[in-house]
Motif scaffolding. Structure first.
Motif, PDB file in Angstrom:
ATOM      1  N   TYR A   1       0.957  -1.296   0.246  1.00  0.00           N
ATOM      2  CA  TYR A   1      -0.064   0.069  -0.002  1.00  0.00           C
ATOM      3  C   TYR A   1       0.788   1.259  -0.067  1.00  0.00           C
ATOM      4  N   LYS A   2       0.603   2.220  -1.015  1.00  0.00           N
ATOM      5  CA  LYS A   2       1.615   3.355  -1.038  1.00  0.00           C
ATOM      6  C   LYS A   2       1.637   4.324   0.355  1.00  0.00           C
ATOM      7  N   ASN A   3       0.268   4.228   0.833  1.00  0.00           N
ATOM      8  CA  ASN A   3       0.236   4.958   2.110  1.00  0.00           C
ATOM      9  C   ASN A   3       0.903   6.560   2.240  1.00  0.00           C
ATOM     10  N   LEU A   4       0.217   7.221   1.177  1.00  0.00           N
ATOM     11  CA  LEU A   4       0.578   8.683   0.873  1.00  0.00           C
ATOM     12  C   LEU A   4       0.697   9.472   1.944  1.00  0.00           C
TER      13      LEU A   4
ATOM     14  N   SER B   1      -2.864   2.145   8.512  1.00  0.00           N
ATOM     15  CA  SER B   1      -2.794   0.824   9.356  1.00  0.00           C
ATOM     16  C   SER B   1      -2.775  -0.328   8.249  1.00  0.00           C
ATOM     17  N   ILE B   2      -2.946   0.224   7.036  1.00  0.00           N
ATOM     18  CA  ILE B   2      -2.764  -0.858   5.958  1.00  0.00           C
ATOM     19  C   ILE B   2      -1.387  -1.059   5.504  1.00  0.00           C
ATOM     20  N   LEU B   3      -0.666  -2.175   5.254  1.00  0.00           N
ATOM     21  CA  LEU B   3       0.527  -2.814   4.658  1.00  0.00           C
ATOM     22  C   LEU B   3       0.464  -2.808   3.395  1.00  0.00           C
ATOM     23  N   ALA B   4      -0.498  -3.765   3.036  1.00  0.00           N
ATOM     24  CA  ALA B   4      -0.707  -4.353   1.671  1.00  0.00           C
ATOM     25  C   ALA B   4      -2.165  -4.669   1.358  1.00  0.00           C
ATOM     26  N   TYR B   5      -2.230  -4.777  -0.042  1.00  0.00           N
ATOM     27  CA  TYR B   5      -3.532  -5.326  -0.402  1.00  0.00           C
ATOM     28  C   TYR B   5      -3.648  -6.347  -1.646  1.00  0.00           C
ATOM     29  N   GLU B   6      -4.599  -6.727  -1.933  1.00  0.00           N
ATOM     30  CA  GLU B   6      -4.801  -7.857  -3.182  1.00  0.00           C
ATOM     31  C   GLU B   6      -6.159  -7.670  -3.733  1.00  0.00           C
TER      32      GLU B   6
END
Length: 82
Positions: A4-7, A12-17
């Protein structure tokens, strides 16, 4: 999983699919949750996909709607068991 770019750098998000009818989210806590058309609804899944692709707003979206998501999952589970 896609990082996750997390601009905003506060997520609290690290990654997604992304799936056709779902999004799987990995949280910094290590938890992984699947949000599907079936358990939270098409509109929510598509909104989360847009946030994920933009790289901002996904954590906020999940936090703001988590109670609603839990209620939807509970309703669908109870309907299946009756």
């Amino acid at each position: 999983m896609i990082p996750y770019k997390n601009l905003h750098r506060l997520s609290s998000i690290l990654a997604y699919e992304l799936g056709d009818e779902s999004i799987r989210i990995e949280f910094v806590s290590g938890a992984v949750r699947d949000y599907t058309y079936e358990n939270v609804g098409r509109d929510h899944v598509e909104a989360m996909k847009k946030c994920a692709i933009k790289g901002k707003g996904l954590g906020s979206y999940v936090m703001q709607n988590e109670r609603h998501f839990i209620a939807l999952r509970d309703i669908r589970v109870s309907r299946k068991s009756t």
